[in-house]
Design a protein around this motif. Structure first.
Motif, mmCIF file in Angstrom:
data_model
loop_
_atom_site.group_PDB
_atom_site.id
_atom_site.type_symbol
_atom_site.label_atom_id
_atom_site.label_comp_id
_atom_site.label_asym_id
_atom_site.label_seq_id
_atom_site.Cartn_x
_atom_site.Cartn_y
_atom_site.Cartn_z
ATOM 1 N N GLY A 41 -12.580 -1.978 2.795
ATOM 2 C CA GLY A 41 -12.655 -1.711 1.375
ATOM 3 C C GLY A 41 -11.319 -1.648 0.672
ATOM 4 N N ALA A 42 -10.232 -1.947 1.387
ATOM 5 C CA ALA A 42 -8.904 -1.853 0.769
ATOM 6 C C ALA A 42 -8.604 -2.999 -0.185
ATOM 7 C CB ALA A 42 -7.822 -1.794 1.853
ATOM 8 N N GLY A 43 -9.354 -4.109 -0.048
ATOM 9 C CA GLY A 43 -9.135 -5.264 -0.909
ATOM 10 C C GLY A 43 -8.634 -6.492 -0.191
ATOM 11 N N LYS A 44 -8.627 -6.477 1.138
ATOM 12 C CA LYS A 44 -8.111 -7.604 1.910
ATOM 13 C C LYS A 44 -8.899 -8.886 1.647
ATOM 14 C CE LYS A 44 -8.566 -6.019 6.068
ATOM 15 N NZ LYS A 44 -9.388 -4.830 5.713
ATOM 16 N N SER A 45 -10.220 -8.808 1.855
ATOM 17 C CA SER A 45 -11.042 -10.008 1.716
ATOM 18 C C SER A 45 -11.022 -10.546 0.295
ATOM 19 C CB SER A 45 -12.491 -9.724 2.143
ATOM 20 O OG SER A 45 -12.554 -9.450 3.530
ATOM 21 N N THR A 46 -11.029 -9.646 -0.678
ATOM 22 C CA THR A 46 -10.972 -10.074 -2.072
ATOM 23 C C THR A 46 -9.681 -10.839 -2.341
ATOM 24 O OG1 THR A 46 -12.309 -8.189 -2.784
ATOM 25 C CG2 THR A 46 -10.985 -9.281 -4.470
ATOM 26 N N THR A 47 -8.574 -10.319 -1.848
ATOM 27 C CA THR A 47 -7.277 -10.981 -2.030
ATOM 28 C C THR A 47 -7.265 -12.347 -1.357
ATOM 29 O OG1 THR A 47 -6.146 -8.833 -2.105
ATOM 30 C CG2 THR A 47 -4.781 -10.765 -1.685
ATOM 31 N N LEU A 48 -7.770 -12.416 -0.131
ATOM 32 C CA LEU A 48 -7.774 -13.677 0.606
ATOM 33 C C LEU A 48 -8.673 -14.712 -0.056
ATOM 34 C CD1 LEU A 48 -7.803 -12.436 4.324
ATOM 35 C CD2 LEU A 48 -5.859 -13.153 2.935
#
Length: 305
Positions: A41-48
């Motif tokens: 939920g930190a935002g890794k996948s969204t950023t990628l």
């Protein structure tokens, strides 16, 4: 020509009233294996996904190979995010052939070369539904490599794999980087494994990039130290500086002093005892990579990943 393959500038992604990614700044150089680290939920996948072109930013910029995203730069990016869209009743070669045709590629030899690169037999008729998880991940990477990308994005490629599967993926990553000078972004929860391949790191927490550093910088931060826990560190520091000439230290949380100078714990104990300092702990430690990352990531609230 820009020295950066990826530049994220003040990157934001908002879902309804929540920012999944907030003011991300990221720079990835050619040839990097960039370890992207953060809790669920930190935002890794969204950023990628935004870097891969699978999702549009709410605001901010992404530059690829020194340019704004365009059809040409996007073709230079391969990604394995979530699942690879594998047809379960087809072999590895047939899966690759269908994707190759849809991309307008006609080089059958290229398919064979890529499958061999990721240690899959191009002649095998074994259906993908009978593959191990590691084989499926390697096929997913092979599919991401079909367009001969200069940048490869892998989101949790070793998640759920057994040790043998993890080793196989690690070998593929190192081979792609070493033989083809491919720039690779890889996210993973298995931090010890990530440390075996990454040359640089980005640490994200609650949608914000909190630190970028090289493998060498990280190694420097994970030095051996003498851990001293006392009631009032501010009163102890002057004693250590004056009598033991200690200068390389860090006052950490929970009243811990970390001394990086080469000192004798018995000598430190004797000096502190002379000054009637109550010591609840004095022990040699080495901060491993996982401990460092977990301290940085923290356990605060999370956003959508």
């Amino acid at each position: 020509m820009s020295e950066y393959v990826v530049e994220a500038i003040n990157l934001n992604k908002k879902f309804k009233d929540t920012y999944a990614v907030s003011n991300i700044e990221m720079k990835i150089r050619k040839g990097d294996i960039y370890g992207f680290i953060g809790s669920n939920g930190a935002g890794k996948s969204t950023t990628l996904k935004m870097i891969a072109g699978l999702m549009s930013p709410t605001s901010g910029k992404i530059k690829l190979f020194g340019e704004k995203r365009n059809a040409y730069t996007s073709q230079r990016v391969g990604s394995l995010i979530e699942n690879a869209g594998i047809y379960p009743n087809l072999s590895a070669y047939d899966n690759m052939d269908i994707l190759s045709t849809s991309m307008g590629l006609k080089n059958k030899q290229k398919i064979i070369e890529i499958l061999e690169l990721v240690h899959l037999d191009p002649k095998s008729k074994k259906k993908a539904k009978k593959f191990s998880l590691g084989m499926k991940q390697r096929l997913g990477i092979a599919m991401a490599l079909l367009g001969n990308p200069d940048l490869l994005i892998l989101d949790e490629p070793i998640n759920g794999l057994d040790p043998e599967g993890i080793r196989e993926i690690r070998e593929v990553i190192l081979r792609l980087n070493g033989e083809k000078d491919m720039t690779i972004i890889i996210s993973s929860h298995i931090l010890g494994e990530l440390s075996k391949v990454a040359t640089r790191y980005g640490i994200i927490r609650n949608g914000r990039m909190i630190e970028e550093l090289t493998a060498e910088q990280l190694e420097e931060k994970c030095r051996n130290y003498l851990s001293i826990v006392v009631k009032e560190p501010s009163l102890v520091i002057p004693i250590l500086e004056k009598e033991l000439h200690i200068c390389d230290y860090l006052v950490h949380e929970n009243n811990e002093i970390r001394v990086f100078d080469d000192v004798d714990s018995l000598e430190v104990s004797a000096v502190l005892s002379k000054h009637h300092v109550a010591v609840s702990q004095i022990v040699y430690q080495k901060q491993d990579l996982e401990t460092y990352f977990l301290e940085k990531i923290g356990k605060e609230g999370v956003n959508h990943d």
